[in-house]
Each structure stands twice: as structure tokens, then as C-alpha cells.
Design a protein around this motif. Structure first.
Motif, PDB file in Angstrom:
ATOM      1  N   LYS A   1       0.825  -1.202   0.000  1.00  0.00           N
ATOM      2  CA  LYS A   1       0.000   0.000   0.000  1.00  0.00           C
ATOM      3  C   LYS A   1       0.861   1.255   0.000  1.00  0.00           C
ATOM      4  CE  LYS A   1      -3.700   0.476   2.214  1.00  0.00           C
ATOM      5  NZ  LYS A   1      -4.711   0.668   3.279  1.00  0.00           N
ATOM      6  N   THR A   2       1.953   1.236   0.765  1.00  0.00           N
ATOM      7  CA  THR A   2       2.861   2.389   0.785  1.00  0.00           C
ATOM      8  C   THR A   2       3.446   2.631  -0.596  1.00  0.00           C
ATOM      9  OG1 THR A   2       3.412   1.867   3.091  1.00  0.00           O
ATOM     10  CG2 THR A   2       4.893   3.345   1.900  1.00  0.00           C
ATOM     11  N   LEU A   3       3.820   1.558  -1.268  1.00  0.00           N
ATOM     12  CA  LEU A   3       4.372   1.671  -2.620  1.00  0.00           C
ATOM     13  C   LEU A   3       3.350   2.254  -3.580  1.00  0.00           C
ATOM     14  CD1 LEU A   3       6.985   0.940  -4.167  1.00  0.00           C
ATOM     15  CD2 LEU A   3       5.969  -1.266  -4.686  1.00  0.00           C
ATOM     16  N   TRP A   4       2.120   1.802  -3.488  1.00  0.00           N
ATOM     17  CA  TRP A   4       1.056   2.305  -4.370  1.00  0.00           C
ATOM     18  C   TRP A   4       0.803   3.797  -4.102  1.00  0.00           C
ATOM     19  CZ3 TRP A   4      -3.646   4.676  -4.223  1.00  0.00           C
ATOM     20  CH2 TRP A   4      -4.435   4.572  -5.376  1.00  0.00           C
ATOM     21  N   ASN A   5       0.783   4.175  -2.839  1.00  0.00           N
ATOM     22  CA  ASN A   5       0.548   5.595  -2.509  1.00  0.00           C
ATOM     23  C   ASN A   5       1.661   6.483  -3.051  1.00  0.00           C
ATOM     24  OD1 ASN A   5      -1.884   5.188  -1.124  1.00  0.00           O
ATOM     25  ND2 ASN A   5      -0.822   4.727   0.803  1.00  0.00           N
ATOM     26  N   GLU A   6       2.904   6.012  -2.961  1.00  0.00           N
ATOM     27  CA  GLU A   6       4.010   6.819  -3.468  1.00  0.00           C
ATOM     28  C   GLU A   6       3.945   6.967  -4.984  1.00  0.00           C
ATOM     29  OE1 GLU A   6       6.083   8.563  -1.935  1.00  0.00           O
ATOM     30  OE2 GLU A   6       5.874   7.868   0.124  1.00  0.00           O
ATOM     31  N   PHE A   7       3.543   5.895  -5.673  1.00  0.00           N
ATOM     32  CA  PHE A   7       3.478   5.944  -7.129  1.00  0.00           C
ATOM     33  C   PHE A   7       2.321   6.797  -7.619  1.00  0.00           C
ATOM     34  CE2 PHE A   7       6.444   2.395  -8.085  1.00  0.00           C
ATOM     35  CZ  PHE A   7       7.014   2.931  -9.217  1.00  0.00           C
ATOM     36  N   PHE A   8       1.110   6.552  -7.110  1.00  0.00           N
ATOM     37  CA  PHE A   8      -0.101   7.115  -7.716  1.00  0.00           C
ATOM     38  C   PHE A   8      -0.676   8.300  -6.937  1.00  0.00           C
ATOM     39  CE2 PHE A   8       0.103   2.659  -9.027  1.00  0.00           C
ATOM     40  CZ  PHE A   8       0.058   2.808 -10.397  1.00  0.00           C
ATOM     41  N   ALA A   9      -0.498   8.347  -5.624  1.00  0.00           N
ATOM     42  CA  ALA A   9      -1.024   9.470  -4.852  1.00  0.00           C
ATOM     43  C   ALA A   9      -0.001  10.601  -4.767  1.00  0.00           C
ATOM     44  CB  ALA A   9      -1.432   9.009  -3.448  1.00  0.00           C
ATOM     45  N   ASN A  10       1.204  10.283  -4.316  1.00  0.00           N
ATOM     46  CA  ASN A  10       2.242  11.307  -4.204  1.00  0.00           C
ATOM     47  C   ASN A  10       3.004  11.533  -5.503  1.00  0.00           C
ATOM     48  OD1 ASN A  10       1.544  11.386  -1.499  1.00  0.00           O
ATOM     49  ND2 ASN A  10       3.200  10.010  -0.868  1.00  0.00           N
ATOM     50  N   ARG A  11       2.910  10.588  -6.428  1.00  0.00           N
ATOM     51  CA  ARG A  11       3.603  10.650  -7.719  1.00  0.00           C
ATOM     52  C   ARG A  11       5.108  10.856  -7.523  1.00  0.00           C
ATOM     53  NH1 ARG A  11       1.030  10.563 -12.172  1.00  0.00           N
ATOM     54  NH2 ARG A  11       2.665  11.669 -13.328  1.00  0.00           N
ATOM     55  N   ASP A  12       5.639  10.215  -6.489  1.00  0.00           N
ATOM     56  CA  ASP A  12       7.073  10.284  -6.209  1.00  0.00           C
ATOM     57  C   ASP A  12       7.698   8.979  -6.701  1.00  0.00           C
ATOM     58  OD1 ASP A  12       9.601  10.700  -5.287  1.00  0.00           O
ATOM     59  OD2 ASP A  12       8.992  11.411  -3.307  1.00  0.00           O
ATOM     60  N   TRP A  13       7.950   8.917  -7.993  1.00  0.00           N
ATOM     61  CA  TRP A  13       8.459   7.687  -8.599  1.00  0.00           C
ATOM     62  C   TRP A  13       9.849   7.315  -8.096  1.00  0.00           C
ATOM     63  CZ3 TRP A  13       6.869   6.830 -14.392  1.00  0.00           C
ATOM     64  CH2 TRP A  13       5.474   6.897 -14.484  1.00  0.00           C
ATOM     65  N   PRO A  14      10.780   8.246  -7.916  1.00  0.00           N
ATOM     66  CA  PRO A  14      12.106   7.844  -7.421  1.00  0.00           C
ATOM     67  C   PRO A  14      12.063   7.183  -6.045  1.00  0.00           C
ATOM     68  CG  PRO A  14      12.233   9.997  -8.452  1.00  0.00           C
ATOM     69  CD  PRO A  14      10.784   9.657  -8.367  1.00  0.00           C
ATOM     70  N   VAL A  15      11.315   7.755  -5.103  1.00  0.00           N
ATOM     71  CA  VAL A  15      11.233   7.162  -3.766  1.00  0.00           C
ATOM     72  C   VAL A  15      10.518   5.825  -3.818  1.00  0.00           C
ATOM     73  CG1 VAL A  15      10.210   7.422  -1.475  1.00  0.00           C
ATOM     74  CG2 VAL A  15      11.389   9.347  -2.548  1.00  0.00           C
ATOM     75  N   SER A  16       9.429   5.748  -4.580  1.00  0.00           N
ATOM     76  CA  SER A  16       8.699   4.479  -4.684  1.00  0.00           C
ATOM     77  C   SER A  16       9.560   3.409  -5.357  1.00  0.00           C
ATOM     78  CB  SER A  16       7.401   4.676  -5.463  1.00  0.00           C
ATOM     79  OG  SER A  16       7.653   5.250  -6.734  1.00  0.00           O
ATOM     80  N   SER A  17      10.390   3.796  -6.312  1.00  0.00           N
ATOM     81  CA  SER A  17      11.308   2.836  -6.935  1.00  0.00           C
ATOM     82  C   SER A  17      12.340   2.358  -5.929  1.00  0.00           C
ATOM     83  CB  SER A  17      11.990   3.470  -8.147  1.00  0.00           C
ATOM     84  OG  SER A  17      11.050   3.832  -9.136  1.00  0.00           O
ATOM     85  N   ALA A  18      12.828   3.259  -5.089  1.00  0.00           N
ATOM     86  CA  ALA A  18      13.762   2.849  -4.038  1.00  0.00           C
ATOM     87  C   ALA A  18      13.096   1.884  -3.061  1.00  0.00           C
ATOM     88  CB  ALA A  18      14.284   4.083  -3.295  1.00  0.00           C
ATOM     89  N   VAL A  19      11.844   2.131  -2.732  1.00  0.00           N
ATOM     90  CA  VAL A  19      11.092   1.206  -1.868  1.00  0.00           C
ATOM     91  C   VAL A  19      10.996  -0.168  -2.519  1.00  0.00           C
ATOM     92  CG1 VAL A  19       8.839   0.735  -0.832  1.00  0.00           C
ATOM     93  CG2 VAL A  19       9.780   3.046  -0.757  1.00  0.00           C
ATOM     94  N   ALA A  20      10.726  -0.190  -3.831  1.00  0.00           N
ATOM     95  CA  ALA A  20      10.604  -1.456  -4.547  1.00  0.00           C
ATOM     96  C   ALA A  20      11.931  -2.201  -4.609  1.00  0.00           C
ATOM     97  CB  ALA A  20      10.069  -1.200  -5.958  1.00  0.00           C
ATOM     98  N   VAL A  21      13.029  -1.477  -4.812  1.00  0.00           N
ATOM     99  CA  VAL A  21      14.347  -2.113  -4.872  1.00  0.00           C
ATOM    100  C   VAL A  21      14.696  -2.741  -3.528  1.00  0.00           C
ATOM    101  CG1 VAL A  21      16.822  -1.668  -5.113  1.00  0.00           C
ATOM    102  CG2 VAL A  21      15.209  -0.678  -6.747  1.00  0.00           C
TER     103      VAL A  21
END
Length: 322
Positions: A277-297
Motif C-alpha cells: 500500500k505504501t508503494l502504491w501511494n508513493e506511485f499514484f497518490a504522491n507521484r514520487d516515482w524515485p522514492v517508490s522505486s527505491a522502496v521497490a528495490v
């Protein structure tokens, strides 16, 4: 022409066919090995590199919403110039915000508990299938696989109708006078555990069934003849022999459960903290792709590295046994 001459004339042709046959067999055997590596290259390594590249970028108001750090548009010299300016600010940010650490820990705990519950439910099912008559085993297997014929999302929505206060479960318990007021199950961790166990149960049952079906049950009979109680026979013979299926089933359940998004979002409510859910919020709600990509890595490394270490330890143990 003599028979010896005919045989000599035919020998090169037979030898060439033998060489071609060996080459063809060698190519097919190599192709069987190459295909999985090509699959991993295109569907694992390349996407991972892309996500890692984005994780090193900086957020920007643009489309896509980040400034590429590594880009070949400026040529090789520009690429290496940018390469020298790489930074890991997004990864540092993850260590400074407790939200991400708590999400990782919560996801691992929920996935671990769900895996244990799935094993407790799935082991008796797999054992019963393995001990069932051979004529009905295909039917039992079909019943285990049958839920996959329905959309995963529809099955999760069905649990909303079952677990909500006015749902089927509460209506049944109220009609049987088991409870005096509706149970609050939806939007709790209990609902998440129910959803994960139900959704991933086939992934646990099938590897267990595969291991238990191959087991030599004459060992159990021999243990009983020697006076071993059924419980002791299970823990000393059946369970150790089924460990490969247990390990495979636990991995197949635990790995996707850690990154699960749909079940916590629909059954756990907005207060559930999981990394998916945190990853989804960063991608689609906050639109912070770099941070969400770091979370995914980080999530991928947390799942992949322990598995690789376990596989290497298991391989070394097998070599020592030989």
C-alpha cells in the motif's frame, strides 16, 4: 562392387548423420537451459535495472515525474558525467522516515503469520489428498485449482460480502444464536489473514501434495510395527520427508504476501500499514516515482537475498551429504 566397398561408401554418410544428431541434441539441450535465462533477463533483470535507474533520479513536475539521472541523449561523455553525480538520496530518505521501516516490518510480520496459518490449513488438505484413493485424486486436485478460474479481485470482493457486519457470516451466526450482535471482522488484521490464507492456499497445497504423494508409506507401516505411535511417526518420518514441499509452499506464499496490495486495501481498510500500500501511494497518490522505486528495490533485495543465501546453504548441505 563388393560388400566391403559398399560398406566403406556408406560409412561417411552414417558418421555425418551421427554428428548432426549429436549437434542437434546438444543445441536442444542448450536451448532448454537458455530459455529460462532469457526469460529472467527480459522479465526480471531489465525491469529491475529500469526501476533501480529511476530510484537514483530526482522528483520533478513533468511527465514522467522525475529527472533521469542516467541518460544517453547527451552522448557517452554526458552519460559518464551524470554517472559521476549519482546519489542515493532516496535510499537515505527511507532510513530517515519511520513510515517505511514500519511498513516493511508490518509486511514481514503479516506475511509470516499468514504463511504459518496457510501451512496449518494446507498440510492436512495435502495429506488427505495424498492418502486418498488414486481414482479421486485428479478430482481433488481440480477442486484445489478451481478458485483460479475466477478473477482474484472478484474473490476478494466476495469476502467483503461475507465478512461485513451485515454479511453472510454474521447473518448465519445470528440466525443460529451463536452471537448476539454482529462481529467486527472487516477492516481488521483478521480479515487480512483470512483473505491471504484463502487466496494463497493452493500455492501451499500443491507443493505439499507433490512431496507427500511421492513418499513411501511403507515406512509408516514399518514404524507402527516397531511400536512407534502415530504422532511420533508423523514428526519423525512424514514431516521430514515432506520438508521440500513445506519450504516450497512457504516461499510461494510468503514472497507475494509481503508485497500484497489488494487484500490489505480491500479487507484491511485504510489504517493497514503494508509496504504494498505504501508503494502504491508513493506511485499514484504522491507521484514520487524515485522514492517508490527505491522502496521497490529494497523490497526486492529483502526477498531475494535471503532466498539466495538459503539456496546456497541447502546446496552445500546436499554436497556434504553426498
Amino acid at each position: 562392387m563388393s560388400n566391403v566397398a559398399i560398406a566403406d561408401a556408406a560409412a561417411p554418410s552414417g558418421a555425418s548423420k551421427s554428428v548432426l544428431t549429436r549437434l542437434g541434441a546438444g543445441f536442444i539441450s542448450r536451448l532448454v537451459i537458455i530459455i529460462p535465462y532469457v526469460w529472467l533477463l527480459f522479465f526480471f533483470l531489465i525491469p529491475f535495472i529500469i526501476v533501480f535507474k529511476i530510484s537514483l533520479s530526482q522528483t520533478a513536475i513533468a511527465m514522467p515525474p522525475y529527472t533521469p539521472t542516467l541518460d544517453f541523449s547527451d552522448g557517452i561523455s554526458g552519460f559518464f558525467a551524470r554517472f559521476g553525480g549519482l546519489n542515493f538520496d532516496n535510499y537515505v530518505w527511507l532510513t530517515q522516515d519511520a513510515l517505511y521501516f514500519n511498513a516493511y516490518v508490518s509486511s514481514v510480520v503479516i506475511a509470516g503469520i499468514s504463511t504459518i496459518l496457510t501451512l496449518l490449513v494446507g498440510y492436512p488438505i495435502a495429506y488427505g489428498m495424498a492418502r486418498a484413493p488414486a481414482s479421486i485424486r485428479p478430482t481433488l486436485l481440480m477442486l484445489v485449482i478451481l478458485p483460479f478460474w475466477t478473477s482474484f479481485l472478484i474473490r476478494v470482493y466476495a469476502w467483503i460480502g461475507i465478512l461485513k457486519p451485515e454479511g453472510l457470516l454474521n447473518q448465519l451466526l445470528l440466525s443460529l444464536h451463536v452471537i448476539s450482535e454482529p462481529l467486527v471482522i472487516l477492516n481488521t488484521y483478521t480479515a487480512i489473514f483470512i483473505g491471504i490464507v484463502y487466496s494463497y492456499l493452493p500455492f501451499m497445497v500443491l507443493p505439499l501434495y507433490s512431496s507427500l504423494e511421492k513418499m513411501d508409506y511403507s515406512l509408516i507401516e514399518a514404524a507402527k510395527d516397531l511400536g512407534c505411535p502415530p504422532t511420533s511417526a508423523f514428526w519423525k518420518i512424514t514431516f521430514p520427508l515432506s520438508l521440500p514441499g513445506v519450504i516450497a509452499g512457504c516461499l510461494l506464499v510468503f514472497i507475494p504476501a509481503v508485497g500484497e496490495f489488494v487484500i490489505p486495501d480491500l479487507l484491511g481498510g485504510s489504517q493497514t500499514l503494508m509496504i504494498g500500500k505504501t508503494l502504491w501511494n508513493e506511485f499514484f497518490a504522491n507521484r514520487d516515482w524515485p522514492v517508490s522505486s527505491a522502496v521497490a528495490v529494497i523490497l526486492l533485495l529483502l526477498l531475494t537475498v535471503p532466498i539466495m543465501i538459503f539456496q546456497q546453504a541447502q546446496a552445500r548441505a546436499q554436497e556434504q551429504d553426498k
